[in-house]
Design an enzyme around this catalytic site. Structure first.
Site, PDB file in Angstrom:
ATOM      1  N   ARG A   1       0.830  -1.225   0.000  1.00  0.00           N
ATOM      2  CA  ARG A   1       0.000   0.000   0.000  1.00  0.00           C
ATOM      3  C   ARG A   1       0.860   1.269   0.000  1.00  0.00           C
ATOM      4  O   ARG A   1       0.528   2.259   0.641  1.00  0.00           O
ATOM      5  CB  ARG A   1      -0.929   0.057   1.225  1.00  0.00           C
ATOM      6  CG  ARG A   1      -1.860  -1.115   1.396  1.00  0.00           C
ATOM      7  CD  ARG A   1      -2.984  -1.083   0.379  1.00  0.00           C
ATOM      8  NE  ARG A   1      -4.030  -2.023   0.713  1.00  0.00           N
ATOM      9  CZ  ARG A   1      -3.988  -3.343   0.472  1.00  0.00           C
ATOM     10  NH1 ARG A   1      -2.930  -3.872  -0.125  1.00  0.00           N
ATOM     11  NH2 ARG A   1      -5.006  -4.124   0.789  1.00  0.00           N
TER      12      ARG A   1
ATOM     13  N   CYS B   1     -10.754  -0.275   3.435  1.00  0.00           N
ATOM     14  CA  CYS B   1     -10.201  -0.522   4.769  1.00  0.00           C
ATOM     15  C   CYS B   1      -9.677   0.773   5.377  1.00  0.00           C
ATOM     16  O   CYS B   1      -8.990   1.553   4.707  1.00  0.00           O
ATOM     17  CB  CYS B   1      -9.066  -1.543   4.703  1.00  0.00           C
ATOM     18  SG  CYS B   1      -9.682  -3.230   4.550  1.00  0.00           S
TER      19      CYS B   1
HETATM   20  P1  FAD Z   1      -8.496   8.437  -4.553  1.00  0.00           P
HETATM   21  O1  FAD Z   1      -9.260   7.811  -3.455  1.00  0.00           O
HETATM   22  O2  FAD Z   1      -9.201   9.365  -5.449  1.00  0.00           O
HETATM   23  O3  FAD Z   1      -7.195   9.155  -3.938  1.00  0.00           O
HETATM   24  C1  FAD Z   1      -6.377   8.475  -3.017  1.00  0.00           C
HETATM   25  C2  FAD Z   1      -4.977   9.075  -3.092  1.00  0.00           C
HETATM   26  O4  FAD Z   1      -4.434   8.821  -4.398  1.00  0.00           O
HETATM   27  C3  FAD Z   1      -4.955  10.602  -2.929  1.00  0.00           C
HETATM   28  O5  FAD Z   1      -3.757  10.995  -2.305  1.00  0.00           O
HETATM   29  C4  FAD Z   1      -4.952  11.100  -4.354  1.00  0.00           C
HETATM   30  O6  FAD Z   1      -4.409  12.400  -4.473  1.00  0.00           O
HETATM   31  C5  FAD Z   1      -4.044  10.047  -5.003  1.00  0.00           C
HETATM   32  N1  FAD Z   1      -4.286   9.946  -6.443  1.00  0.00           N
HETATM   33  C6  FAD Z   1      -5.436   9.698  -7.064  1.00  0.00           C
HETATM   34  N2  FAD Z   1      -5.259   9.691  -8.408  1.00  0.00           N
HETATM   35  C7  FAD Z   1      -3.946   9.954  -8.603  1.00  0.00           C
HETATM   36  C8  FAD Z   1      -3.132  10.094  -9.767  1.00  0.00           C
HETATM   37  N3  FAD Z   1      -3.622   9.987 -11.001  1.00  0.00           N
HETATM   38  N4  FAD Z   1      -1.811  10.357  -9.591  1.00  0.00           N
HETATM   39  C9  FAD Z   1      -1.268  10.481  -8.344  1.00  0.00           C
HETATM   40  N5  FAD Z   1      -2.001  10.386  -7.208  1.00  0.00           N
HETATM   41  C10 FAD Z   1      -3.325  10.117  -7.359  1.00  0.00           C
HETATM   42  N6  FAD Z   1      -7.293  -0.825  -1.752  1.00  0.00           N
HETATM   43  C11 FAD Z   1      -6.407  -1.830  -1.867  1.00  0.00           C
HETATM   44  O7  FAD Z   1      -5.205  -1.573  -1.977  1.00  0.00           O
HETATM   45  N7  FAD Z   1      -6.819  -3.136  -1.877  1.00  0.00           N
HETATM   46  C12 FAD Z   1      -8.125  -3.470  -1.783  1.00  0.00           C
HETATM   47  O8  FAD Z   1      -8.440  -4.648  -1.791  1.00  0.00           O
HETATM   48  C13 FAD Z   1      -9.082  -2.425  -1.706  1.00  0.00           C
HETATM   49  N8  FAD Z   1     -10.401  -2.709  -1.641  1.00  0.00           N
HETATM   50  C14 FAD Z   1     -11.304  -1.687  -1.580  1.00  0.00           C
HETATM   51  C15 FAD Z   1     -12.673  -1.999  -1.586  1.00  0.00           C
HETATM   52  C16 FAD Z   1     -13.605  -0.970  -1.539  1.00  0.00           C
HETATM   53  C17 FAD Z   1     -15.075  -1.307  -1.550  1.00  0.00           C
HETATM   54  C18 FAD Z   1     -13.191   0.376  -1.514  1.00  0.00           C
HETATM   55  C19 FAD Z   1     -14.187   1.502  -1.496  1.00  0.00           C
HETATM   56  C20 FAD Z   1     -11.837   0.689  -1.503  1.00  0.00           C
HETATM   57  C21 FAD Z   1     -10.886  -0.334  -1.540  1.00  0.00           C
HETATM   58  N9  FAD Z   1      -9.510  -0.070  -1.545  1.00  0.00           N
HETATM   59  C22 FAD Z   1      -8.622  -1.085  -1.674  1.00  0.00           C
HETATM   60  C23 FAD Z   1      -9.023   1.309  -1.357  1.00  0.00           C
HETATM   61  C24 FAD Z   1      -8.845   2.114  -2.656  1.00  0.00           C
HETATM   62  O9  FAD Z   1      -9.594   1.559  -3.708  1.00  0.00           O
HETATM   63  C25 FAD Z   1      -7.376   2.203  -3.044  1.00  0.00           C
HETATM   64  O10 FAD Z   1      -6.672   2.887  -2.042  1.00  0.00           O
HETATM   65  C26 FAD Z   1      -7.135   2.940  -4.369  1.00  0.00           C
HETATM   66  O11 FAD Z   1      -5.777   2.880  -4.678  1.00  0.00           O
HETATM   67  C27 FAD Z   1      -7.561   4.414  -4.345  1.00  0.00           C
HETATM   68  O12 FAD Z   1      -7.495   4.887  -5.673  1.00  0.00           O
HETATM   69  P2  FAD Z   1      -8.423   6.075  -6.196  1.00  0.00           P
HETATM   70  O13 FAD Z   1      -8.155   6.244  -7.658  1.00  0.00           O
HETATM   71  O14 FAD Z   1      -9.826   5.865  -5.816  1.00  0.00           O
HETATM   72  O15 FAD Z   1      -7.774   7.287  -5.418  1.00  0.00           O
HETATM   73  N1  EPU Z   2     -11.262 -10.962  10.463  1.00  0.00           N
HETATM   74  C1  EPU Z   2     -11.981 -10.993  11.634  1.00  0.00           C
HETATM   75  N2  EPU Z   2     -12.873  -9.979  11.861  1.00  0.00           N
HETATM   76  C2  EPU Z   2     -13.086  -8.974  10.974  1.00  0.00           C
HETATM   77  C3  EPU Z   2     -12.335  -8.947   9.778  1.00  0.00           C
HETATM   78  C4  EPU Z   2     -11.422  -9.963   9.560  1.00  0.00           C
HETATM   79  O1  EPU Z   2     -11.819 -11.885  12.471  1.00  0.00           O
HETATM   80  O2  EPU Z   2     -13.915  -8.110  11.252  1.00  0.00           O
HETATM   81  C5  EPU Z   2     -10.324 -12.069  10.194  1.00  0.00           C
HETATM   82  C6  EPU Z   2     -10.842 -12.959   9.050  1.00  0.00           C
HETATM   83  O3  EPU Z   2     -11.738 -13.933   9.527  1.00  0.00           O
HETATM   84  C7  EPU Z   2      -9.555 -13.548   8.508  1.00  0.00           C
HETATM   85  C8  EPU Z   2      -8.509 -12.451   8.763  1.00  0.00           C
HETATM   86  O4  EPU Z   2      -9.073 -11.589   9.757  1.00  0.00           O
HETATM   87  O5  EPU Z   2      -9.195 -14.673   9.228  1.00  0.00           O
HETATM   88  C9  EPU Z   2      -8.159 -11.671   7.492  1.00  0.00           C
HETATM   89  O6  EPU Z   2      -9.324 -11.055   6.959  1.00  0.00           O
HETATM   90  P1  EPU Z   2      -9.478 -10.702   5.393  1.00  0.00           P
HETATM   91  O7  EPU Z   2      -9.250 -11.938   4.592  1.00  0.00           O
HETATM   92  O8  EPU Z   2     -10.757  -9.976   5.220  1.00  0.00           O
HETATM   93  O9  EPU Z   2      -8.236  -9.786   5.086  1.00  0.00           O
HETATM   94  P2  EPU Z   2      -7.808  -8.392   5.661  1.00  0.00           P
HETATM   95  O10 EPU Z   2      -6.371  -8.510   6.000  1.00  0.00           O
HETATM   96  O11 EPU Z   2      -8.719  -7.932   6.749  1.00  0.00           O
HETATM   97  C10 EPU Z   2      -7.035  -7.462   3.377  1.00  0.00           C
HETATM   98  C11 EPU Z   2      -6.941  -6.084   2.799  1.00  0.00           C
HETATM   99  C12 EPU Z   2      -8.152  -5.745   1.941  1.00  0.00           C
HETATM  100  C13 EPU Z   2      -8.321  -6.796   0.863  1.00  0.00           C
HETATM  101  C14 EPU Z   2      -8.523  -8.133   1.576  1.00  0.00           C
HETATM  102  C15 EPU Z   2      -8.799  -9.290   0.617  1.00  0.00           C
HETATM  103  C16 EPU Z   2      -5.666  -4.535   4.176  1.00  0.00           C
HETATM  104  C17 EPU Z   2      -5.729  -3.454   5.179  1.00  0.00           C
HETATM  105  N3  EPU Z   2      -6.831  -5.085   3.822  1.00  0.00           N
HETATM  106  O12 EPU Z   2      -8.034  -7.437   4.394  1.00  0.00           O
HETATM  107  O13 EPU Z   2      -7.877  -4.478   1.306  1.00  0.00           O
HETATM  108  O14 EPU Z   2      -9.411  -6.492   0.025  1.00  0.00           O
HETATM  109  O15 EPU Z   2      -7.352  -8.423   2.349  1.00  0.00           O
HETATM  110  O16 EPU Z   2      -7.727  -9.534  -0.214  1.00  0.00           O
HETATM  111  O17 EPU Z   2      -4.583  -4.881   3.711  1.00  0.00           O
HETATM  112  C18 EPU Z   2      -8.176  -2.104   1.438  1.00  0.00           C
HETATM  113  O18 EPU Z   2      -6.957  -2.020   1.466  1.00  0.00           O
HETATM  114  O19 EPU Z   2      -8.915  -1.094   1.431  1.00  0.00           O
HETATM  115  C19 EPU Z   2      -8.789  -3.437   1.419  1.00  0.00           C
HETATM  116  C20 EPU Z   2     -10.096  -3.600   1.425  1.00  0.00           C
END
Ligand code: FAD
Ligand code: EPU
Length: 290
Positions: free
Chosen positions: A172, A219
């Site tokens: 990240r 997250c």
């Molecule tokens: P924004 O939210 O618009 O901005 C975030 C940051 O990025 C800001 O600092 C912004 O200035 C910068 N930024 C945006 N565009 C640019 C650009 N073109 N150049 C330089 N900087 C820029 N993240 C994960 O890593 N793994 C996950 O599994 C994951 N699951 C998600 C699930 C859900 C339902 C949601 C809502 C979010 C999830 N995220 C996850 C978080 C998010 O999608 C990521 O952090 C993503 O990288 C944000 O990108 P964005 O384009 O929406 O950026």
């Molecule tokens: N768990 C709990 N309680 C909860 C949530 C999770 O006990 O409320 C336990 C689950 O049962 C599991 C473990 O924690 O045993 C891991 O949970 P999960 O598989 O959901 O993974 P995570 O580490 O919580 C990460 C990323 C997510 C990504 C998922 C799936 C981070 C901070 N989060 O979640 O990324 O989508 O794996 O790949 O790294 C994001 O970054 O915004 C994000 C959503």
């Protein structure tokens, strides 16, 4: 009284808009939004203090809005060239330029159709390409930098093209400075089949089964030392805690969801509660604007 937005000389579209419209959380007051289509418009947009907005999927924007400009990438920055470039080999496919403003989910659907492998781990991330690169979005199945061949970055000092090896990156995180704008990238992917790529995407998507489907910025906290922050928040007994119209999801405790009409201050208060109750250092994953 809020001043009317200035008119751009370059033709960039300038409007005062509520940022709640552009964030997955659905929260955020007004700002002057510059939608730019080419480098000339982007240069003008960067002449005053600005922030770059991607898919708005990692943001909590203040209800009072922002004093700075907010730049959105459109036009040539939202185009996708998936023709094989001359750098391609029988094993590896190197793409043309893909704009920083391209929605990642749509790009992944195209890669699946073409049987191009490397970014499957990012399936389900509702970002734009530039935002996903900036923070190296991903999951344990893979991340954005896995498929990166070249990137273009714009800043007030000019535009540069870089190789990912010029930039340290990790979980990240990338070393791209804040407000340096990822305008476009080229991908390097393995040639595979739609079936194999699809199966990998389904596997990564399966890990999201327990995530809420409500409005959220994803997250809240990065996993500290590889331990799930969600698990720690859950163990602190915080699932279902509600402040105003924001709630710690009963499904996955690292997600704060908007029940409808949440304020940014409700989310801030829940974040403070989590920090206080979990009692170990956790780094915030999303951004609080301002
Ligand atoms: P924004 O939210 O618009 O901005 C975030 C940051 O990025 C800001 O600092 C912004 O200035 C910068 N930024 C945006 N565009 C640019 C650009 N073109 N150049 C330089 N900087 C820029 N993240 C994960 O890593 N793994 C996950 O599994 C994951 N699951 C998600 C699930 C859900 C339902 C949601 C809502 C979010 C999830 N995220 C996850 C978080 C998010 O999608 C990521 O952090 C993503 O990288 C944000 O990108 P964005 O384009 O929406 O950026
Ligand atoms: N768990 C709990 N309680 C909860 C949530 C999770 O006990 O409320 C336990 C689950 O049962 C599991 C473990 O924690 O045993 C891991 O949970 P999960 O598989 O959901 O993974 P995570 O580490 O919580 C990460 C990323 C997510 C990504 C998922 C799936 C981070 C901070 N989060 O979640 O990324 O989508 O794996 O790949 O790294 C994001 O970054 O915004 C994000 C959503």
């Amino acid at each position: 009284m809020v001043a009317a937005p200035k008119k751009a000389v370059s033709g960039a579209k300038v409007e005062r808009l509520p940022l709640s419209r552009f964030t997955t959380l659905g929260v955020g007051g007004e700002a002057e939004v510059w939608t730019v289509s080419d480098h000339e418009q982007l240069r003008e947009a960067m002449e005053a203090s600005y922030r770059i907005l991607g898919g708005g999927s990692n943001l909590v924007v203040a209800d009072a809005g922002l004093g700075e400009r907010v730049i959105r990438l459109g036009g040539e920055f939202a185009e996708t060239d998936l023709e094989a470039a001359p750098d391609s080999t029988p094993e590896h496919f190197v793409s043309g330029w893909v704009g920083g403003g391209v929605p990642l989910p749509g790009l992944l659907r195209k890669l699946r159709g073409l049987g191009l492998s490397g970014l499957e781990g990012t399936v389900g991330v509702p970002a734009q390409v530039g935002g996903a690169v900036w923070m190296n979005a991903g999951t344990r199945f893979g991340e954005m930098f896995d498929g990166l061949f070249e990137l273009e970055i714009a800043a007030p000092g000019g535009v540069r093209q870089l190789s990912p090896s010029d930039l340290p990156w990790g979980y990240r995180h990338s070393a791209i400075p804040r407000n340096h704008i990822v305008t476009r990238i080229r991908l390097k992917l393995s040639r595979s089949t739609p079936e194999t790529v699809g199966a990998k995407m389904e596997q990564a998507d399966l890990a999201r089964k327990g995530q809420p489907k409500m409005r959220t910025p994803g997250c809240a906290f990065k996993n500290p030392g590889g331990v799930s922050a969600g698990k720690l928040i859950d163990e602190a007994g915080l699932k279902g805690q509600q402040i105003g119209q924001a709630m710690i999801s009963p499904e996955h405790a690292n997600f704060i969801v908007n029940l409808g009409g949440a304020a940014a201050s409700d989310v801030h208060a829940l974040l403070a509660l989590i920090r206080q109750r979990v009692g170990i250092q956790m780094e915030l994953e999303y951004e609080l604007w301002p």
